[in-house]
Motif scaffolding. Structure first.
Motif, PDB file in Angstrom:
ATOM      1  N   ALA A 260       0.794  -1.235   0.000  1.00  0.00           N
ATOM      2  CA  ALA A 260       0.000   0.000   0.000  1.00  0.00           C
ATOM      3  C   ALA A 260       0.823   1.280   0.000  1.00  0.00           C
ATOM      4  O   ALA A 260       0.624   2.155   0.828  1.00  0.00           O
TER       5      ALA A 260
ATOM      6  N   ARG B 291      -8.187   7.044  -9.041  1.00  0.00           N
ATOM      7  CA  ARG B 291      -7.408   7.512  -7.901  1.00  0.00           C
ATOM      8  C   ARG B 291      -7.103   8.988  -8.116  1.00  0.00           C
ATOM      9  O   ARG B 291      -6.700   9.372  -9.209  1.00  0.00           O
TER      10      ARG B 291
ATOM     11  N   ASN C  85     -11.287  -4.151  -6.052  1.00  0.00           N
ATOM     12  CA  ASN C  85     -10.213  -3.581  -6.848  1.00  0.00           C
ATOM     13  C   ASN C  85      -9.149  -3.051  -5.883  1.00  0.00           C
ATOM     14  O   ASN C  85      -9.463  -2.800  -4.733  1.00  0.00           O
ATOM     15  N   ALA C  86      -7.924  -2.940  -6.331  1.00  0.00           N
ATOM     16  CA  ALA C  86      -6.873  -2.492  -5.409  1.00  0.00           C
ATOM     17  C   ALA C  86      -5.900  -1.556  -6.090  1.00  0.00           C
ATOM     18  O   ALA C  86      -5.723  -1.587  -7.308  1.00  0.00           O
ATOM     19  N   CYS C  87      -5.243  -0.742  -5.268  1.00  0.00           N
ATOM     20  CA  CYS C  87      -4.086   0.010  -5.745  1.00  0.00           C
ATOM     21  C   CYS C  87      -2.926  -0.985  -5.872  1.00  0.00           C
ATOM     22  O   CYS C  87      -2.940  -2.048  -5.236  1.00  0.00           O
TER      23      CYS C  87
ATOM     24  N   CYS D 223      -1.349  -3.582  -3.000  1.00  0.00           N
ATOM     25  CA  CYS D 223      -2.126  -3.535  -1.761  1.00  0.00           C
ATOM     26  C   CYS D 223      -2.931  -4.824  -1.583  1.00  0.00           C
ATOM     27  O   CYS D 223      -3.771  -5.146  -2.426  1.00  0.00           O
TER      28      CYS D 223
ATOM     29  N   ILE E 260      -5.193  -5.283   0.584  1.00  0.00           N
ATOM     30  CA  ILE E 260      -6.512  -5.033   1.204  1.00  0.00           C
ATOM     31  C   ILE E 260      -7.630  -5.002   0.158  1.00  0.00           C
ATOM     32  O   ILE E 260      -8.705  -5.528   0.358  1.00  0.00           O
ATOM     33  N   ARG E 261      -7.374  -4.348  -0.952  1.00  0.00           N
ATOM     34  CA  ARG E 261      -8.394  -4.212  -1.998  1.00  0.00           C
ATOM     35  C   ARG E 261      -9.648  -3.553  -1.436  1.00  0.00           C
ATOM     36  O   ARG E 261     -10.731  -4.127  -1.465  1.00  0.00           O
ATOM     37  N   CYS E 262      -9.508  -2.337  -0.910  1.00  0.00           N
ATOM     38  CA  CYS E 262     -10.666  -1.674  -0.286  1.00  0.00           C
ATOM     39  C   CYS E 262     -11.618  -1.115  -1.325  1.00  0.00           C
ATOM     40  O   CYS E 262     -12.742  -0.744  -1.013  1.00  0.00           O
TER      41      CYS E 262
ATOM     42  N   CYS F 158      -0.376   4.431   2.271  1.00  0.00           N
ATOM     43  CA  CYS F 158      -1.813   4.704   2.310  1.00  0.00           C
ATOM     44  C   CYS F 158      -2.257   4.691   3.777  1.00  0.00           C
ATOM     45  O   CYS F 158      -1.882   3.803   4.540  1.00  0.00           O
TER      46      CYS F 158
ATOM     47  N   PHE G 184      -5.053   3.929   4.999  1.00  0.00           N
ATOM     48  CA  PHE G 184      -5.852   2.720   5.310  1.00  0.00           C
ATOM     49  C   PHE G 184      -4.982   1.470   5.214  1.00  0.00           C
ATOM     50  O   PHE G 184      -5.138   0.537   5.986  1.00  0.00           O
ATOM     51  N   GLY G 185      -4.077   1.480   4.272  1.00  0.00           N
ATOM     52  CA  GLY G 185      -3.189   0.332   4.087  1.00  0.00           C
ATOM     53  C   GLY G 185      -2.117   0.246   5.159  1.00  0.00           C
ATOM     54  O   GLY G 185      -1.252  -0.637   5.107  1.00  0.00           O
TER      55      GLY G 185
HETATM   56  S1  SF4 Z   1      -6.235   0.349   1.319  1.00  0.00           S
HETATM   57 FE1  SF4 Z   1      -5.295   2.150   0.352  1.00  0.00          FE
HETATM   58  S2  SF4 Z   1      -3.754   1.314  -1.046  1.00  0.00           S
HETATM   59 FE2  SF4 Z   1      -5.171  -0.382  -0.528  1.00  0.00          FE
HETATM   60  S3  SF4 Z   1      -6.724  -0.407  -2.167  1.00  0.00           S
HETATM   61 FE3  SF4 Z   1      -7.496   0.864  -0.477  1.00  0.00          FE
HETATM   62  S4  SF4 Z   1      -6.887   3.005  -1.015  1.00  0.00           S
HETATM   63 FE4  SF4 Z   1      -5.630   1.593  -2.262  1.00  0.00          FE
END
Ligand code: SF4
Length: 613
Positions: A74, A182, A285-287, A290, A292-294, A498, A500-501
């Protein structure tokens, strides 16, 4: 040493049509690490007092961190500039994969100055840097511009940052769209790009990002991934992104409703994760990098907005474009947010600006345009205003395009009483009346009223921070917590992680990642210490640019109107509480009673050179 850096910054002068590579020094890297730290130092050194944020002397920087483009989870990029909305420092973060591509092209950052004679875009392929004609792209929305540039360069794998019509028209809260979903959203970086006649930056690189100790780095990545998995916040994020915070904020009485007249919204569940999953989401979907894929990719499946392809409506947009405007149909909220994305306008500021206009209309301070219902709950009114603002259409669109602070000044009479901002940045969707530490964080955030510079809510509502008991309604004991959270946030924003990450990842693990990548021997306190240096340097930048410390304050509504609902009912942040917290905070930071860093503080932080200016 420093293998994870490219040790190069690319400086492009649009006025002279030249570019050069600037080598970074070891002391610059040691003192500021990357991302926000690099930006703070470069902006302090490169932008003189009184510089017009929309003039050719302002710098627009796209910066990475030492872990960007590696396997560390992330990691993102940031845009740093002098904000046209606030007149002070702006750092705005973007996910996706654009930042990694900057590293792959061989740069730790791109610095843009000057102004192009005609609409242009920059094409960077490793060491090849070209300023290309963008006249045919001017007037085109963010997503179409992205597609057209990829077609023109005949490569769909290029990464692109672009503005929409809002940035071209210098709307003061316009954003930079990085790839498709993004954004560097807050503070008007899109207007700075538009003022430089710069439609887009397209970039492609072929370099690998190396790390000093691959085995140790891999182990540190594994540790970070395990820490992430153990965090309960990550499970919630993976399931529903930040939309899961809507009902939490509503129960806590912190959700903006009708321009923050209220802190709860009876229909909150309709704009929260359950409402969104029913109407919108199709998949995750994810950055880049990452786990997490938030993010959720979706489409409106029913009703008059059927077919709109959308990303998740994250918490801030759901709250500020939904409950804040008394709109509960998440499909309509998705439509409004998508319009903002296409125009390239920050949906947070736009939601606050529209809420301000709706209340101003209901209070008789402004009139609805003919045929338009500008009252709370009106989707038609919100949509009208988005088009009017982005295209500078009608007097009202032009007035609101400057943000709530300037719009209130223009309208006069009692408009300032209902303008929700700090230092000109529209308030985020975390009402602080029931959480006084959050109030202090908003008052003192370095880019104006921002919740991501020391987010205290979870600590205050759980009643403890660092094993100290906390009363969310009391002003006592908040300064130390806020200063430490701000320092840590600024310190880890040098990695450009990130927010959140980073849930659950310890400072020890971040230090291990950094050391293994760069061959350094930092202790985990590096982030707190570097963050404090950056925070003070930014403070000096802001003061030098004319910021009045009296602006370390809250909008009148949070100070004079007690909450009428939720657990904090009857509470407000009184002037006395604000003054108490502010003085405690200044003292904690080693600033004088007027909020100016003391000489000895600057010396301790090795930035006393700023005093000689
Ligand atoms: S947690 Fe952050 S880096 Fe991961 S997908 Fe969500 S916004 Fe992107």
């Amino acid at each position: 040493m420093n293998e994870a850096y490219t040790n190069n910054l690319l400086m492009i002068d649009l006025s002279r049509k030249t570019h050069e590579i600037i080598a970074t020094s070891e002391s610059f890297i040691a003192d500021f690490i990357g991302g926000k730290g690099f930006g703070a130092k470069l902006l302090y050194d490169g932008v003189s007092p009184g510089t017009n944020p929309l003039g050719e002397d302002n710098l627009l920087m796209f910066l990475t961190g030492p872990l960007t483009g590696t396997m560390a989870p992330a990691m993102r990029g940031c845009v740093v500039t002098k904000s046209p909305l606030t007149g002070i420092f702006l750092d705005s973060y973007f996910g996706g994969s654009l930042a990694a591509e900057i590293k792959y092209a061989g740069y730790d950052g791109i610095i843009i100055k000057g102004c192009s004679e005609k609409p242009s875009y920059i094409w960077i392929r490793d060491r090849h840097v070209e300023i290309r004609d963008a006249r045919s792209l001017w007037g085109v929305d963010t997503l179409l511009a992205n597609r057209l540039i990829k077609n023109e360069l005949n490569d769909q794998t290029i990464k692109i940052a672009t503005i929409g019509q809002a940035g071209e028209n210098k709307i003061l809260f316009s954003l930079i769209c990085c790839e498709y979903n993004r954004q560097a959203g807050r503070g008007g970086a899109g207007a700075v790009m538009g003022s430089k006649n710069l439609k887009a930056i397209a970039i492609k690189g072929n370099r690998l990002v190396r790390v000093h100790d691959p085995a140790n780095f891999k182990a540190a990545c594994r540790e970070a991934a395990q820490e992430l998995e153990k965090s309960p916040d990550v499970a919630a994020l993976r399931l529903a992104g930040t939309a899961s915070a809507v009902e939490f904020a509503n129960e806590a009485g912190l959700l903006p409703h009708k321009n923050y007249q209220y802190g709860t919204f009876a229909k909150a569940s309709k704009i929260a994760d359950k409402g969104q999953s029913k109407h919108l989401w199709l998949g995750s979907n994810a950055c880049m990098g990452c786990p997490i894929r938030c993010s959720k990719i979706g489409a409106v499946r029913t009703g008059i907005y059927k077919g709109i392809v959308t990303d998740i409506i994250e918490y801030e947009s759901a709250a500020l474009m939904g409950s804040n405007l008394d709109i509960h149909d998440i499909r309509a909220v998705a439509h409004l947010v998508k319009l903002c994305d296409l125009y390239g306008m920050d949906s947070m500021s736009t939601g606050t600006v529209i809420g301000f206009a709706m209340e101003a209309c209901e209070k008789g301070l402004i009139k609805s345009p003919d045929g338009i219902n500008l009252r709370f709950g009106s989707i038609q009114g919100a949509e009208y205003l988005i088009h009017a603002i982005a295209n500078l259409r009608s007097g009202l669109g032009q007035i609101l395009s400057k943000g709530v602070k300037q719009a209130a000044d223009h309208i006069g009479y009692k408009a300032a009483d209902i303008a929700l901002h700090t230092k000109g940045l529209e308030s985020p969707a975390w009402g602080p009346r029931g959480v006084s530490g959050m109030a202090l964080a908003l008052m003192t955030a370095d880019r104006g009223g921002c919740h991501q510079r020391g987010f205290t809510v979870s600590y205050e509502l759980s009643g403890a921070w660092n094993n100290h008991p906390l009363d969310p309604l009391s002003p006592e004991g908040k300064a130390q917590m806020v200063a430490e959270l701000q320092n840590y946030s600024a310190g880890t924003d040098t990695l450009v992680k990130c927010d959140f990450g980073s849930f659950g990842i310890s400072k020890e693990t971040y230090a291990r990642l950094l050391n293994a990548a760069c061959g350094t021997q930092y202790s985990p306190d590096i982030f707190q210490n570097t963050g404090e240096r950056i925070w003070n340097l930014v403070r000096m930048f802001n003061l030098r640019q004319g910021m009045d410390p009296a602006e370390d304050t809250l909008p009148r509504r949070f100070v004079e109107e007690p909450l009428t609902d939720g657990p904090g009912k009857g509470h407000r942040i009184s002037k006395k509480d604000m003054a108490y917290m502010k003085q405690e905070y200044y003292k904690t930071r080693g600033w004088d009673e007027n909020g100016v860093p003391l000489d000895k503080t600057l010396k301790q932080l090795r930035i006393d050179y700023v005093k000689s200016d």
